[in-house]
Enzyme design. Structure first.
Site, PDB file in Angstrom:
ATOM      1  N   ASP A   8       2.438  68.953 112.328  1.00 13.53           N
ATOM      2  CA  ASP A   8       2.052  70.693 112.478  1.00 13.53           C
ATOM      3  C   ASP A   8       3.627  70.894 112.159  1.00 13.53           C
ATOM      4  O   ASP A   8       4.504  69.989 111.798  1.00 13.53           O
ATOM      5  CB  ASP A   8       2.349  70.616 113.360  1.00 13.53           C
ATOM      6  CG  ASP A   8       2.375  72.271 114.217  1.00 13.53           C
ATOM      7  OD1 ASP A   8       1.666  72.857 113.643  1.00 13.53           O
ATOM      8  OD2 ASP A   8       3.689  72.211 115.487  1.00 13.53           O
ATOM      9  N   ASP A  10       5.915  74.340 113.044  1.00  8.20           N
ATOM     10  CA  ASP A  10       6.192  75.529 113.671  1.00  8.20           C
ATOM     11  C   ASP A  10       6.382  74.655 115.446  1.00  8.20           C
ATOM     12  O   ASP A  10       5.453  74.754 115.663  1.00  8.20           O
ATOM     13  CB  ASP A  10       6.224  76.490 114.179  1.00  8.20           C
ATOM     14  CG  ASP A  10       7.009  77.115 112.638  1.00  8.20           C
ATOM     15  OD1 ASP A  10       5.633  78.372 111.803  1.00  8.20           O
ATOM     16  OD2 ASP A  10       7.998  77.414 112.602  1.00  8.20           O
ATOM     17  N   LYS A 155      -7.232  73.045 112.025  1.00  4.26           N
ATOM     18  CA  LYS A 155      -6.380  72.160 111.499  1.00  4.26           C
ATOM     19  C   LYS A 155      -7.121  71.258 111.651  1.00  4.26           C
ATOM     20  O   LYS A 155      -7.773  70.273 110.930  1.00  4.26           O
ATOM     21  CB  LYS A 155      -5.899  71.674 112.068  1.00  4.26           C
ATOM     22  CG  LYS A 155      -4.547  73.310 112.241  1.00  4.26           C
ATOM     23  CD  LYS A 155      -2.725  72.695 112.265  1.00  4.26           C
ATOM     24  CE  LYS A 155      -1.956  74.317 112.748  1.00  4.26           C
ATOM     25  NZ  LYS A 155      -0.532  73.511 112.902  1.00  4.26           N
ATOM     26  N   ASP A 178       2.539  70.536 118.484  1.00  2.67           N
ATOM     27  CA  ASP A 178       3.390  71.195 119.919  1.00  2.67           C
ATOM     28  C   ASP A 178       2.457  72.024 120.190  1.00  2.67           C
ATOM     29  O   ASP A 178       1.694  72.697 121.775  1.00  2.67           O
ATOM     30  CB  ASP A 178       4.538  71.729 119.353  1.00  2.67           C
ATOM     31  CG  ASP A 178       4.469  73.268 118.778  1.00  2.67           C
ATOM     32  OD1 ASP A 178       4.566  73.901 118.904  1.00  2.67           O
ATOM     33  OD2 ASP A 178       3.644  73.418 118.007  1.00  2.67           O
ATOM     34  N   ASP A 182      -3.715  72.701 117.206  1.00  2.00           N
ATOM     35  CA  ASP A 182      -3.210  71.559 116.744  1.00  2.00           C
ATOM     36  C   ASP A 182      -4.001  70.536 117.576  1.00  2.00           C
ATOM     37  O   ASP A 182      -4.769  69.495 117.220  1.00  2.00           O
ATOM     38  CB  ASP A 182      -1.504  70.850 117.069  1.00  2.00           C
ATOM     39  CG  ASP A 182      -0.720  71.925 116.577  1.00  2.00           C
ATOM     40  OD1 ASP A 182       0.022  71.842 116.460  1.00  2.00           O
ATOM     41  OD2 ASP A 182      -0.791  72.040 115.015  1.00  2.00           O
TER      42      ASP A 182
HETATM   43  O1  LIG Z   1       2.477  80.168 112.217  1.00  2.00           O
HETATM   44  C1  LIG Z   1       2.144  79.799 113.765  1.00  2.00           C
HETATM   45  O2  LIG Z   1       1.984  80.228 114.380  1.00  2.00           O
HETATM   46  C2  LIG Z   1       2.782  78.148 113.984  1.00  2.00           C
HETATM   47  O3  LIG Z   1       2.775  77.304 112.835  1.00  2.00           O
HETATM   48  P1  LIG Z   1       2.284  75.962 113.059  1.00  2.00           P
HETATM   49  O4  LIG Z   1       0.480  76.172 113.077  1.00  2.00           O
HETATM   50  O5  LIG Z   1       3.364  75.370 112.117  1.00  2.00           O
HETATM   51  O6  LIG Z   1       3.254  76.018 114.742  1.00  2.00           O
HETATM   52 MG   LIG Z   2       3.209  74.264 116.238  1.00  2.00          MG
END
Ligand SMILES: O=C(O)COP(=O)(O)O
Ligand SMILES: [Mg+2]
Length: 232
Positions: A8, A10, A155, A178, A182
């Site tokens: 992942d 963010d 995902k 996180d 995910d």
């Molecule tokens: O796009 C988002 O809401 C969060 O992004 P991520 O899946 O990389 O944590």
């Molecule tokens: Mg994330």
């Protein structure tokens, strides 16, 4: 035992402020240089994922839009999973609802999204769910954005397709993340890691929860299983 990493973005290789952790970048580069397939997987749009692959230095394979799009390498044709029609109708209903209350949604890269749609967490996600409860659309709060997406796509489900396209199995992957977007990916991978700041449901699905949060957790988690890549 492990041939690939899927991570992942963010909240996993970034801090809560979305600034990328430089130690995480160095860790990814070491894996790539050791011949490990590294896949970036995010709710973010494809154009950002392409740039992240280039700037971090992977081989270009990514999952975008929470599984709504994936691409193999820098030259592969992006594959769109699911349609955006129902999602757009749902977004129209949400925008109309909040507009009547004088609230405008802050959309995230709507022009560059092909499967899901996303907007800032400036409105209550439970109110969003209530407004479109009769629509065939799932609402995902990642902690960084609210996403509208075709049900059944994640995902994790796209990892299964992407692994086959790479000549790999989902069990060949170490997955790290996180948030709730995910969880499925962490479940289908051979080994799943949740960083310390992860959502409780994501932690519950993980084989290992790091002691450190965010990018430090990513570095800790990958280091813990680094010998599994050498045992290939
Ligand atoms: O796009 C988002 O809401 C969060 O992004 P991520 O899946 O990389 O944590
Ligand atoms: Mg994330």
């Amino acid at each position: 035992m492990l041939k690939a990493l899927i991570t992942d973005i963010d909240g996993t290789i970034t801090g809560p402020d979305r600034r990328i952790h430089t130690g995480a970048i160095e860790t990814i580069r070491s894996l790539v240089d050791d011949g490990v397939e590294v896949v970036l997987a995010s709710g973010n749009a494809s154009c950002l994922m392409d740039a992240l692959c280039k700037m971090i230095g992977t081989k270009g394979t990514f999952i975008a839009e929470n599984g709504g799009v994936y691409r193999i390498g820098f030259t592969g044709t992006p594959r769109i999973i699911g349609g955006q029609k129902a999602v757009r109708i749902a977004l129209d209903a949400i925008q109309a609802h909040f507009s009547r209350k004088g609230v405008e949604l802050n959309l995230y890269s709507p022009t560059y999204r092909f499967a899901d749609l996303a907007f800032a967490r400036t409105v209550a996600v439970e109110e969003v769910r209530e407004v479109i409860r009769d629509h065939p659309v799932q609402v995902i709060d990642t902690g960084f954005a609210i996403h509208l997406q075709t049900p059944g796509i994640s995902k994790g489900t796209t990892l299964v397709m992407l692994a086959e396209a790479l000549g790999l199995k989902p069990e060949d992957f170490l997955a790290i993340g996180d948030s709730v977007n995910d969880t499925r990916m962490i479940q289908v991978a051979g080994i799943g890691i949740a960083v310390a700041n992860a959502h409780p449901d994501t932690k519950a699905a993980a084989d290992y929860v790091t002691k450190e949060p965010y990018g430090n957790g990513f570095v800790e988690g990958v280091k813990k299983y680094s010998s599994y890549f050498r045992a290939r």
